[in-house]
Motif scaffolding. Structure first.
Motif, PDB file in Angstrom:
ATOM      1  N   VAL A 117       0.837  -1.199   0.000  1.00 47.90           N
ATOM      2  CA  VAL A 117       0.000   0.000   0.000  1.00 47.90           C
ATOM      3  C   VAL A 117       0.872   1.249   0.000  1.00 47.90           C
ATOM      4  CG1 VAL A 117      -1.786   1.284   1.237  1.00 47.90           C
ATOM      5  CG2 VAL A 117      -1.865  -1.212   1.184  1.00 47.90           C
ATOM      6  N   ASP A 118       1.875   1.253   0.860  1.00 48.42           N
ATOM      7  CA  ASP A 118       2.799   2.383   0.942  1.00 48.42           C
ATOM      8  C   ASP A 118       3.533   2.566  -0.380  1.00 48.42           C
ATOM      9  OD1 ASP A 118       4.301   4.453   2.089  1.00 48.42           O
ATOM     10  OD2 ASP A 118       5.865   3.076   2.741  1.00 48.42           O
ATOM     11  N   TYR A 119       4.037   1.475  -0.935  1.00 48.64           N
ATOM     12  CA  TYR A 119       4.790   1.499  -2.203  1.00 48.64           C
ATOM     13  C   TYR A 119       3.916   2.027  -3.335  1.00 48.64           C
ATOM     14  CZ  TYR A 119       7.311  -0.464  -6.243  1.00 48.64           C
ATOM     15  OH  TYR A 119       7.963  -0.641  -7.433  1.00 48.64           O
ATOM     16  N   TYR A 120       2.712   1.493  -3.427  1.00 50.52           N
ATOM     17  CA  TYR A 120       1.811   1.875  -4.519  1.00 50.52           C
ATOM     18  C   TYR A 120       1.360   3.325  -4.377  1.00 50.52           C
ATOM     19  CZ  TYR A 120      -2.126   1.605  -7.774  1.00 50.52           C
ATOM     20  OH  TYR A 120      -2.985   1.823  -8.810  1.00 50.52           O
ATOM     21  N   TYR A 121       1.017   3.717  -3.154  1.00 51.24           N
ATOM     22  CA  TYR A 121       0.496   5.068  -2.945  1.00 51.24           C
ATOM     23  C   TYR A 121       1.523   6.125  -3.362  1.00 51.24           C
ATOM     24  CZ  TYR A 121      -1.819   9.058  -0.813  1.00 51.24           C
ATOM     25  OH  TYR A 121      -2.427  10.272  -0.622  1.00 51.24           O
ATOM     26  N   ARG A 122       2.779   5.859  -3.107  1.00 53.14           N
ATOM     27  CA  ARG A 122       3.827   6.845  -3.392  1.00 53.14           C
ATOM     28  C   ARG A 122       4.335   6.784  -4.830  1.00 53.14           C
ATOM     29  NH1 ARG A 122       4.987   8.912   1.561  1.00 53.14           N
ATOM     30  NH2 ARG A 122       4.389   7.596   3.330  1.00 53.14           N
ATOM     31  N   ALA A 123       3.857   5.821  -5.620  1.00 58.55           N
ATOM     32  CA  ALA A 123       4.285   5.711  -7.014  1.00 58.55           C
ATOM     33  C   ALA A 123       3.666   6.834  -7.856  1.00 58.55           C
ATOM     34  CB  ALA A 123       3.874   4.352  -7.574  1.00 58.55           C
ATOM     35  N   SER A 124       4.329   7.167  -8.958  1.00 62.30           N
ATOM     36  CA  SER A 124       3.781   8.146  -9.902  1.00 62.30           C
ATOM     37  C   SER A 124       2.543   7.549 -10.575  1.00 62.30           C
ATOM     38  CB  SER A 124       4.827   8.486 -10.968  1.00 62.30           C
ATOM     39  OG  SER A 124       5.095   7.336 -11.771  1.00 62.30           O
ATOM     40  N   GLU A 125       1.797   8.374 -11.289  1.00 60.34           N
ATOM     41  CA  GLU A 125       0.618   7.857 -11.994  1.00 60.34           C
ATOM     42  C   GLU A 125       1.014   6.840 -13.052  1.00 60.34           C
ATOM     43  OE1 GLU A 125      -2.560   8.130 -11.224  1.00 60.34           O
ATOM     44  OE2 GLU A 125      -1.794   9.213  -9.485  1.00 60.34           O
ATOM     45  N   ASP A 126       2.132   7.080 -13.746  1.00 61.91           N
ATOM     46  CA  ASP A 126       2.604   6.095 -14.724  1.00 61.91           C
ATOM     47  C   ASP A 126       3.009   4.807 -14.010  1.00 61.91           C
ATOM     48  OD1 ASP A 126       2.164   7.790 -16.827  1.00 61.91           O
ATOM     49  OD2 ASP A 126       4.237   8.484 -16.963  1.00 61.91           O
ATOM     50  N   GLY A 127       3.634   4.946 -12.843  1.00 67.99           N
ATOM     51  CA  GLY A 127       4.036   3.770 -12.081  1.00 67.99           C
ATOM     52  C   GLY A 127       2.831   2.977 -11.597  1.00 67.99           C
ATOM     53  N   LYS A 128       1.810   3.678 -11.134  1.00 66.98           N
ATOM     54  CA  LYS A 128       0.583   3.005 -10.709  1.00 66.98           C
ATOM     55  C   LYS A 128      -0.038   2.224 -11.864  1.00 66.98           C
ATOM     56  CE  LYS A 128      -1.059   5.920  -6.846  1.00 66.98           C
ATOM     57  NZ  LYS A 128       0.082   6.821  -6.643  1.00 66.98           N
ATOM     58  N   GLN A 129      -0.074   2.845 -13.042  1.00 65.19           N
ATOM     59  CA  GLN A 129      -0.670   2.167 -14.193  1.00 65.19           C
ATOM     60  C   GLN A 129       0.125   0.923 -14.564  1.00 65.19           C
ATOM     61  OE1 GLN A 129      -3.682   2.946 -15.793  1.00 65.19           O
ATOM     62  NE2 GLN A 129      -3.248   0.878 -16.535  1.00 65.19           N
ATOM     63  N   ARG A 130       1.442   1.018 -14.502  1.00 65.08           N
ATOM     64  CA  ARG A 130       2.265  -0.154 -14.815  1.00 65.08           C
ATOM     65  C   ARG A 130       1.995  -1.273 -13.803  1.00 65.08           C
ATOM     66  NH1 ARG A 130       6.306  -2.543 -17.285  1.00 65.08           N
ATOM     67  NH2 ARG A 130       7.929  -3.630 -16.105  1.00 65.08           N
ATOM     68  N   LEU A 131       1.909  -0.925 -12.536  1.00 63.52           N
ATOM     69  CA  LEU A 131       1.625  -1.933 -11.519  1.00 63.52           C
ATOM     70  C   LEU A 131       0.245  -2.558 -11.735  1.00 63.52           C
ATOM     71  CD1 LEU A 131       3.042  -0.109  -8.368  1.00 63.52           C
ATOM     72  CD2 LEU A 131       3.919  -2.230  -9.368  1.00 63.52           C
ATOM     73  N   ARG A 132      -0.731  -1.744 -12.104  1.00 61.48           N
ATOM     74  CA  ARG A 132      -2.072  -2.290 -12.361  1.00 61.48           C
ATOM     75  C   ARG A 132      -2.046  -3.288 -13.513  1.00 61.48           C
ATOM     76  NH1 ARG A 132      -3.998   3.030 -10.863  1.00 61.48           N
ATOM     77  NH2 ARG A 132      -3.820   3.761 -13.012  1.00 61.48           N
ATOM     78  N   ASP A 133      -1.318  -2.933 -14.580  1.00 62.84           N
ATOM     79  CA  ASP A 133      -1.241  -3.815 -15.748  1.00 62.84           C
ATOM     80  C   ASP A 133      -0.540  -5.129 -15.402  1.00 62.84           C
ATOM     81  OD1 ASP A 133      -2.494  -1.844 -17.217  1.00 62.84           O
ATOM     82  OD2 ASP A 133      -0.640  -1.074 -18.104  1.00 62.84           O
ATOM     83  N   LEU A 134       0.529  -5.034 -14.627  1.00 67.70           N
ATOM     84  CA  LEU A 134       1.300  -6.229 -14.280  1.00 67.70           C
ATOM     85  C   LEU A 134       0.533  -7.147 -13.339  1.00 67.70           C
ATOM     86  CD1 LEU A 134       4.859  -4.692 -13.681  1.00 67.70           C
ATOM     87  CD2 LEU A 134       4.219  -6.267 -15.521  1.00 67.70           C
TER      88      LEU A 134
END
Length: 447
Positions: free
Chosen positions: A245-262
């Protein structure tokens, strides 16, 4: 005037009620619930269906394993602990977990008004003595509640593809209304039923229909080639850890999208091996018996759906060949999932219940509602001085897959919200609560 007004009394706010009872029992709290009694997924209480998470990731254990509200204690108090531990399955039956949720709801000393359909959440007139604006919650039968804060947990909105929006119930019904949609059909029903989607719920519905209506034809329409196995690798499952949660929350919007896709296959458009294997074996056995009760229509886009007498006609396009066809069925079950908060795809910018306070909430046109690490909706410039409003259970876009309708982080999320509420409601006028500076420390403290 309540300290906290809570809209909804499903699993998210039931877990919050437990956290309030154990962490802040002096708070004046009111829960307002639409249903006449506590329940969980009543329209999907299907024979043999189980939950998809470890039973100890319940309403309280990750926060307080010694609590009386654990799933283990529920089994103990009902005399089923040893029998349950002896079950030849990885996960509890959904029926049993629904019984657990209901038991907690009825046992925790929460002040709940059932049968109250909330129609609006507003800001009331400022208090003459303090200048503070309370939250006002209105219901369909005219009740009015006032609170110094609000926690909104209405559950995610079902996603109904636009082509189905004009069709009446029960000709087209989302899985959230599955059992009511087929309640009028008798066991000898020999018509055709379409199931749209390729998720765990889609297979569960097909298996239920095969057993419930042995003479029916079932057509499964999906946009992909076939069912995919859910990613249950223990490494992938760490997305349901508080650290993620901490890792995801602090990610950029592009990073969040990449994590969602993966990480999408850990929860979406995929199914567990047991139900996939069961369906495949049943279809194979039907072939041996010279019949075909289930037909797969993979790689199909549904371009139109219209009522055709008492049934529904679907216009389908094969995504690879471009071939077009029509399919006429008696009913359609939509295993199409739920909307998330956001601005793109299958999303909604904010929960419908918050539309009347949208002007005081911070909304980014690109990313949608701005939610703090403590699950508090941040205020816009126009909302300066507005009471704190929290969203409980809808924050996948900001906090990751642990908020995707999963039980995994309910207990810790509840602690984060209670800790933030206590700080905000007891902070001196004008002070900045610590949760604004460091986020929901209670999540990090569990590491």
């Amino acid at each position: 005037m309540y300290d906290v007004l809570c809209v909804g009394f499903g699993p998210a706010n039931i877990a919050l009620a437990v956290a309030l009872d154990e962490l802040w029992p002096a708070a004046r709290v009111k829960f307002v619930e639409r249903e006449p009694a506590p329940s969980w997924q009543p329209a999907m209480m299907l024979d043999g269906a189980d939950i998809q998470n470890h039973p100890s990731r319940d309403l309280v254990t990750p926060r307080n394993p010694r609590s009386r509200y654990t799933f283990t204690n529920y089994l103990h108090e009902h005399g089923r602990l040893f029998k349950h531990l002896n079950l030849p399955s990885h996960h509890p039956l959904r029926k049993e977990y629904a019984g657990y949720v209901k038991w907690v709801a009825e046992t925790v000393p929460a002040d709940v008004d059932y049968g109250q359909n909330v129609t609006a959440i507003r800001l009331a007139e400022a208090d003459a003595s303090t200048g503070a604006k309370p939250v006002e919650v209105l219901t369909a039968d005219g009740r009015r509640y006032l609170g110094r804060s609000a926690v909104v947990a209405p559950g995610r909105s079902p996603y109904v593809p636009p082509v189905f929006e004009a069709l009446p119930f029960p000709q087209a019904a989302h899985t959230s209304r599955f059992l009511p949609a087929i309640a009028d059909l008798d066991r000898d029903f020999a018509g055709t039923l379409a199931v749209v989607g390729a998720s765990q719920s889609a297979i569960e519905v097909i298996l239920d229909l095969m057993g419930r209506f042995p003479a029916a034809r079932i057509v499964n329409v999906m946009s992909g080639y076939g069912y995919r196995l859910k990613d249950t690798s223990p490494f992938s499952e760490e997305v349901y850890f508080p650290e993620f949660v901490d890792y995801y929350y602090r990610a950029s919007e592009d990073g969040k999208q990449r994590l969602r896709d993966l990480l999408r296959p850990t929860n979406y458009s995929a199914a567990d091996r047991d139900v996939i294997d069961t369906l495949y074996l049943k279809m194979y056995e039907d072939e041996l018996d010279g019949r075909q009760r289930v037909t797969m229509r993979g790689n199909r886009l549904i371009t139109a759906a219209h009522q055709d007498g008492a049934g529904v006609t679907l216009d389908l396009t094969e995504r690879i060949t471009g071939e077009q066809e029509q399919l006429t069925v008696d009913r359609v079950v939509l295993a199409t999932g739920y909307r998330d908060l956001g601005t793109k795809g299958r999303t909604e910018q904010l929960p419908p219940l918050l539309r009347e306070v949208a002007g005081v909430l911070a909304v980014d046109p690109e990313t949608g509602l701005s939610v703090g690490f403590d699950y508090r909706v941040e205020n816009s410039t126009a909302g300066r001085g507005a009471p704190p409003i929290y969203i409980n259970g809808l924050c996948e876009s900001t906090h990751g897959l642990g908020d995707a309708g999963s039980f995994s982080l309910l207990a810790l999320r509840s602690q984060a919200i209670v800790d933030s509420l206590r700080q905000r409601l007891s902070a001196p006028e004008g002070a900045t609560p610590a949760t604004d500076l460091v986020g929901a420390a209670s999540l990090a403290a569990t590491r």
